[in-house]
Design a protein around this motif. Structure first.
Motif, PDB file in Angstrom:
ATOM      1  N   VAL A  33      22.426  52.503  52.978  1.00 36.44           N
ATOM      2  CA  VAL A  33      23.434  51.432  53.016  1.00 36.44           C
ATOM      3  C   VAL A  33      23.185  50.520  51.811  1.00 36.44           C
ATOM      4  O   VAL A  33      22.043  50.109  51.567  1.00 36.44           O
ATOM      5  CB  VAL A  33      23.337  50.619  54.334  1.00 36.44           C
ATOM      6  N   VAL A  34      24.246  50.252  51.044  1.00 40.17           N
ATOM      7  CA  VAL A  34      24.128  49.363  49.885  1.00 40.17           C
ATOM      8  C   VAL A  34      24.857  48.057  50.204  1.00 40.17           C
ATOM      9  O   VAL A  34      26.026  48.076  50.587  1.00 40.17           O
ATOM     10  CB  VAL A  34      24.750  49.991  48.617  1.00 40.17           C
ATOM     11  N   VAL A  35      24.150  46.946  50.050  1.00 39.69           N
ATOM     12  CA  VAL A  35      24.749  45.628  50.284  1.00 39.69           C
ATOM     13  C   VAL A  35      25.056  45.013  48.923  1.00 39.69           C
ATOM     14  O   VAL A  35      24.151  44.814  48.109  1.00 39.69           O
ATOM     15  CB  VAL A  35      23.743  44.718  51.053  1.00 39.69           C
ATOM     16  N   GLU A  36      26.323  44.745  48.652  1.00 41.80           N
ATOM     17  CA  GLU A  36      26.727  44.191  47.345  1.00 41.80           C
ATOM     18  C   GLU A  36      27.548  42.925  47.581  1.00 41.80           C
ATOM     19  O   GLU A  36      28.559  42.958  48.278  1.00 41.80           O
ATOM     20  CB  GLU A  36      27.526  45.241  46.562  1.00 41.80           C
ATOM     21  N   LYS A  37      27.095  41.830  46.964  1.00 41.10           N
ATOM     22  CA  LYS A  37      27.746  40.542  47.276  1.00 41.10           C
ATOM     23  C   LYS A  37      29.156  40.434  46.698  1.00 41.10           C
ATOM     24  O   LYS A  37      29.979  39.669  47.191  1.00 41.10           O
ATOM     25  CB  LYS A  37      26.869  39.375  46.829  1.00 41.10           C
ATOM     26  N   HIS A  38      29.428  41.191  45.624  1.00 43.38           N
ATOM     27  CA  HIS A  38      30.773  41.106  45.036  1.00 43.38           C
ATOM     28  C   HIS A  38      31.715  42.137  45.643  1.00 43.38           C
ATOM     29  O   HIS A  38      31.283  43.118  46.242  1.00 43.38           O
ATOM     30  CB  HIS A  38      30.707  41.332  43.525  1.00 43.38           C
ATOM     31  N   LYS A  39      33.001  41.931  45.401  1.00 46.62           N
ATOM     32  CA  LYS A  39      34.014  42.904  45.832  1.00 46.62           C
ATOM     33  C   LYS A  39      33.922  44.133  44.917  1.00 46.62           C
ATOM     34  O   LYS A  39      33.427  44.033  43.786  1.00 46.62           O
ATOM     35  CB  LYS A  39      35.416  42.297  45.707  1.00 46.62           C
ATOM     36  N   ARG A  40      34.416  45.262  45.376  1.00 43.05           N
ATOM     37  CA  ARG A  40      34.424  46.484  44.552  1.00 43.05           C
ATOM     38  C   ARG A  40      35.136  46.195  43.220  1.00 43.05           C
ATOM     39  O   ARG A  40      36.173  45.532  43.201  1.00 43.05           O
ATOM     40  CB  ARG A  40      35.168  47.590  45.315  1.00 43.05           C
ATOM     41  N   GLY A  41      34.580  46.706  42.145  1.00 44.28           N
ATOM     42  CA  GLY A  41      35.217  46.544  40.826  1.00 44.28           C
ATOM     43  C   GLY A  41      34.702  45.348  40.044  1.00 44.28           C
ATOM     44  O   GLY A  41      34.928  45.247  38.845  1.00 44.28           O
ATOM     45  N   ILE A  42      34.015  44.409  40.721  1.00 47.65           N
ATOM     46  CA  ILE A  42      33.558  43.207  40.021  1.00 47.65           C
ATOM     47  C   ILE A  42      32.219  43.423  39.266  1.00 47.65           C
ATOM     48  O   ILE A  42      32.092  42.976  38.122  1.00 47.65           O
ATOM     49  CB  ILE A  42      33.442  42.004  41.007  1.00 47.65           C
ATOM     50  N   PRO A  43      31.232  44.104  39.882  1.00 45.93           N
ATOM     51  CA  PRO A  43      29.952  44.234  39.160  1.00 45.93           C
ATOM     52  C   PRO A  43      30.129  44.790  37.741  1.00 45.93           C
ATOM     53  O   PRO A  43      30.840  45.773  37.532  1.00 45.93           O
ATOM     54  CB  PRO A  43      29.124  45.188  40.041  1.00 45.93           C
ATOM     55  N   GLY A  44      29.505  44.120  36.784  1.00 48.33           N
ATOM     56  CA  GLY A  44      29.574  44.537  35.379  1.00 48.33           C
ATOM     57  C   GLY A  44      30.674  43.843  34.598  1.00 48.33           C
ATOM     58  O   GLY A  44      30.688  43.871  33.367  1.00 48.33           O
ATOM     59  N   LYS A  45      31.616  43.190  35.317  1.00 45.57           N
ATOM     60  CA  LYS A  45      32.781  42.577  34.626  1.00 45.57           C
ATOM     61  C   LYS A  45      32.358  41.424  33.720  1.00 45.57           C
ATOM     62  O   LYS A  45      33.012  41.141  32.722  1.00 45.57           O
ATOM     63  CB  LYS A  45      33.809  42.080  35.647  1.00 45.57           C
ATOM     64  N   HIS A  46      31.270  40.724  34.094  1.00 47.33           N
ATOM     65  CA  HIS A  46      30.858  39.568  33.292  1.00 47.33           C
ATOM     66  C   HIS A  46      30.289  40.015  31.945  1.00 47.33           C
ATOM     67  O   HIS A  46      30.106  39.192  31.054  1.00 47.33           O
ATOM     68  CB  HIS A  46      29.831  38.718  34.055  1.00 47.33           C
ATOM     69  N   ILE A  47      30.001  41.304  31.801  1.00 48.61           N
ATOM     70  CA  ILE A  47      29.485  41.805  30.523  1.00 48.61           C
ATOM     71  C   ILE A  47      30.599  42.547  29.789  1.00 48.61           C
ATOM     72  O   ILE A  47      30.858  42.306  28.616  1.00 48.61           O
ATOM     73  CB  ILE A  47      28.250  42.710  30.750  1.00 48.61           C
ATOM     74  N   GLY A  48      31.269  43.457  30.468  1.00 50.22           N
ATOM     75  CA  GLY A  48      32.348  44.236  29.832  1.00 50.22           C
ATOM     76  C   GLY A  48      31.776  45.459  29.144  1.00 50.22           C
ATOM     77  O   GLY A  48      31.340  46.408  29.783  1.00 50.22           O
ATOM     78  N   ILE A  49      31.689  45.391  27.818  1.00 51.90           N
ATOM     79  CA  ILE A  49      31.192  46.550  27.056  1.00 51.90           C
ATOM     80  C   ILE A  49      29.664  46.522  26.990  1.00 51.90           C
ATOM     81  O   ILE A  49      29.067  45.462  26.804  1.00 51.90           O
ATOM     82  CB  ILE A  49      31.784  46.537  25.628  1.00 51.90           C
ATOM     83  N   PHE A  50      29.048  47.675  27.178  1.00 52.18           N
ATOM     84  CA  PHE A  50      27.594  47.777  26.964  1.00 52.18           C
ATOM     85  C   PHE A  50      27.320  49.101  26.266  1.00 52.18           C
ATOM     86  O   PHE A  50      28.235  49.902  26.073  1.00 52.18           O
ATOM     87  CB  PHE A  50      26.837  47.693  28.303  1.00 52.18           C
ATOM     88  N   HIS A  51      26.076  49.299  25.850  1.00 53.07           N
ATOM     89  CA  HIS A  51      25.779  50.600  25.244  1.00 53.07           C
ATOM     90  C   HIS A  51      24.526  51.215  25.831  1.00 53.07           C
ATOM     91  O   HIS A  51      23.648  50.524  26.328  1.00 53.07           O
ATOM     92  CB  HIS A  51      25.761  50.524  23.722  1.00 53.07           C
ATOM     93  N   MET A  52      24.508  52.542  25.751  1.00 52.84           N
ATOM     94  CA  MET A  52      23.445  53.304  26.400  1.00 52.84           C
ATOM     95  C   MET A  52      23.061  54.454  25.482  1.00 52.84           C
ATOM     96  O   MET A  52      23.941  55.077  24.876  1.00 52.84           O
ATOM     97  CB  MET A  52      24.033  53.838  27.719  1.00 52.84           C
ATOM     98  N   ASP A  53      21.766  54.724  25.337  1.00 53.34           N
ATOM     99  CA  ASP A  53      21.347  55.824  24.458  1.00 53.34           C
ATOM    100  C   ASP A  53      21.760  57.163  25.065  1.00 53.34           C
ATOM    101  O   ASP A  53      21.545  57.422  26.244  1.00 53.34           O
ATOM    102  CB  ASP A  53      19.863  55.812  24.128  1.00 53.34           C
ATOM    103  N   GLU A  54      22.348  58.017  24.212  1.00 52.86           N
ATOM    104  CA  GLU A  54      22.960  59.252  24.720  1.00 52.86           C
ATOM    105  C   GLU A  54      21.949  60.188  25.386  1.00 52.86           C
ATOM    106  O   GLU A  54      22.272  60.855  26.367  1.00 52.86           O
ATOM    107  CB  GLU A  54      23.677  59.977  23.580  1.00 52.86           C
ATOM    108  N   ILE A  55      20.718  60.224  24.861  1.00 54.89           N
ATOM    109  CA  ILE A  55      19.742  61.178  25.434  1.00 54.89           C
ATOM    110  C   ILE A  55      19.449  60.891  26.906  1.00 54.89           C
ATOM    111  O   ILE A  55      19.002  61.753  27.634  1.00 54.89           O
ATOM    112  CB  ILE A  55      18.405  61.222  24.647  1.00 54.89           C
ATOM    113  N   ARG A  56      19.715  59.665  27.355  1.00 50.25           N
ATOM    114  CA  ARG A  56      19.365  59.309  28.748  1.00 50.25           C
ATOM    115  C   ARG A  56      20.301  59.975  29.770  1.00 50.25           C
ATOM    116  O   ARG A  56      19.945  60.096  30.930  1.00 50.25           O
ATOM    117  CB  ARG A  56      19.384  57.790  28.961  1.00 50.25           C
ATOM    118  N   PHE A  57      21.510  60.361  29.333  1.00 50.32           N
ATOM    119  CA  PHE A  57      22.416  61.015  30.287  1.00 50.32           C
ATOM    120  C   PHE A  57      21.805  62.326  30.766  1.00 50.32           C
ATOM    121  O   PHE A  57      21.782  62.621  31.951  1.00 50.32           O
ATOM    122  CB  PHE A  57      23.801  61.252  29.653  1.00 50.32           C
TER     123      PHE A  57
END
Ligand SMILES: Cc1cc2nc3c(=O)[nH]c(=O)nc-3n(C[C@H](O)[C@H](O)[C@H](O)COP(=O)(O)OP(=O)(O)OC[C@H]3O[C@@H](n4cnc5c(N)ncnc54)[C@H](O)[C@@H]3O)c2cc1C
Length: 449
Positions: A33-57
């Motif tokens: 069970v995951v408890v998330e204080k925000h509504k669906r779709g909100i987490p991450g919105k305060h940042i928007g764009i981020f980047h991730m190193d490709e090898i980690r996928f």
């Protein structure tokens, strides 16, 4: 499911670390069970764009992004000195992405594997029974209820909503992060930049280590002008303004959005586990000390946490001892490397502008190889040959006046302290009983008395 519980595992926080953990545990057949204080779709919105190193996928077996989630893919980036343009090309592929969509995708994977999300639901505190964490108390609207679980995972981000509510007798550090222990990250979204077309304003990924600033791709032809500075938001803002005034005065642009956030900028707690309790991600201060990025470094701990929880549930023993392998595996590897890097930060702050220009020019520390190794391995492995060459270059730098006395001394001392701290973390105890002695020495090395 473990007898007498509502769930095998309750995870507080449905961001990147919590959702990755939920996905992998649900795949192993556990009731999550995951408890998330925000509504669906909100987490991450305060940042928007981020980047991730490709090898980690591939490393974490996550499909690459597609469609709207994918903003761009860049095989190289540029590291810039404080002055001039002796840039270093960093050959290391980064994928630029929409964070809210990436989090949504992880949540979808977790749900498809059987995890249940309670959105818009706030965790108030941990529930305890005889000094063991046995669940969480949560609020949704006006309703308050309890969720019992064999293990509670705190993946609630920088404020560590569960860990900071635990009594200290559980053997976990419970202090919240002090305001001065954050990295304050400001993102300005710029659009309509004519100088980008003429090449006067940089394209692609650009990092300015002296100012801790960056200029990365934004939406369309736009750019993200960012900075990450410790101590205070106002300081980050001031340094960003100075950096822009100096490097890019009068660059025409439209500011379409400005946002900011905090990442932890301090050593992690000495233990990530307690009886019935585990913490990962920003809640356990696992961001990369040289950049403040924390998504994939959080996955590293989450992956170990999943394997540890799986083994502990199978044994029917969720005690601190049973969950201890998370501590040992994390701190002897990524944790040791991050601790060493973190120990070098005060020296980096001592380096003058002239020092950093010199190090760039002479390819010492700020070389393409160093930047690539740092991103890939979180350390620059030095054989004896390279060590001697770096030492010789540093001494020459000091003798010829290229390096300041303070910068030279700070670098040497940081290398010594970092080496000692790394070795100490690599010797992290295999058993909880040996933690107090280890912790005593660790505190001394961190200068905590
Ligand atoms: C401006 C900015 C830019 C960044 N850019 C990058 C980047 O490009 N690449 C990178 O790797 N990292 C980046 N980072 C860092 C990265 O965002 C974090 O390291 C990462 O998101 C941590 O993930 P997490 O799951 O541990 O925490 P979070 O993503 O913070 O997730 C925690 C979740 O817990 C929820 N929560 C909190 N309290 C409660 C509670 N009491 N009850 C229920 N739910 C709760 C929150 O709503 C949140 O959804 C950036 C950070 C900032 C601030």
């Amino acid at each position: 499911m473990k007898k007498g519980y509502d769930a095998d595992v309750v995870i507080v926080g449905g961001g990147t670390a919590g959702s990755f953990t939920a996905w992998r545990l649900a795949q192993r057949g556990y009731k999550v069970v995951v408890v998330e204080k925000h509504k669906r779709g909100i987490p991450g919105k305060h940042i928007g764009i981020f980047h991730m190193d490709e090898i980690r996928f591939a490393q974490f077996d996550i499909p690459l992004p597609e469609g709207k989630e994918l903003i761009g893919r860049h095989e190289t980036g540029m590291a810039w000195p404080p002055d001039g343009d002796i840039t270093k090309t960093v050959r290391y592929t980064f994928v630029v992405m929409e964070l809210p969509l990436f989090i949504k995708r992880l949540q979808k994977y977790a749900e498809e594997a059987g995890a249940e999300y309670l959105f818009d639901t706030q965790c108030e505190r941990a529930m305890l029974s005889r000094d063991k964490v046995v669940g969480v108390k949560v609020t949704k609207g006006k309703e308050t209820f309890e969720i019992s679980a064999a293990v509670v995972v705190d993946a609630s981000g920088v404020d560590a909503a569960v860990r900071t509510t635990l009594p200290t007798r559980l053997g976990i550090e419970t202090d919240p992060v002090k305001p001065t222990e954050f990295l304050y990250v400001i993102l300005q979204y710029w659009d309509d930049i004519p100088d980008k077309k003429s090449g006067k304003f940089p394209s692609g990924l650009n990092f300015y280590p002296f100012h801790k600033a960056f200029i990365n791709p934004g939406y369309g032809d736009g750019a993200i002008v960012g900075i990450g500075q410790p101590e205070r938001l106002e300081l980050a803002e001031k340094i960003q303004n100075e950096f822009l005034a100096e490097r890019f005065p009068n660059v025409k642009h439209t500011l379409t959005n400005k946002t900011w956030g905090r990442t932890p900028f301090r050593r992690p707690p000495f233990s990530l586990v307690g009886d019935g309790f585990v913490t990962v991600g920003d809640a356990a201060f696992m961001t990369k000390p040289f950049s403040g990025e924390g998504v994939t470094s959080g996955f590293t701990a989450a992956q170990i946490a999943v394997e540890t929880i799986d083994a502990a549930i199978k044994k029917g023993d969720l005690s601190k001892s049973s969950l201890w392998p998370l501590n040992h595996r994390y701190f002897t590897d990524q944790g040791a490397k991050f601790a060493a890097l973190f120990a070098q930060l005060p020296a980096a702050a001592e380096l003058s502008r002239g020092d950093v220009n010199y190090l760039f020019k002479k390819d010492i520390i700020f070389s393409s190889f160093d930047f690539e190794s740092m991103n890939r391995d979180f350390e620059v492995k030095m054989g004896i040959g390279r060590l001697i060459s770096v030492a010789a270059k540093l001494i020459t730098g000091r003798m010829t006046g290229g390096l300041s006395k303070e910068g030279f001394k700070a670098l040497l001392s940081a290398m010594g302290v970092a080496g000692k701290i790394k070795k100490h973390y690599e010797a992290y105890p295999k058993n909880p009983a040996d933690l107090p002695a280890w912790e005593k020495k660790a505190k001394k090395l961190w200068g905590e008395g």
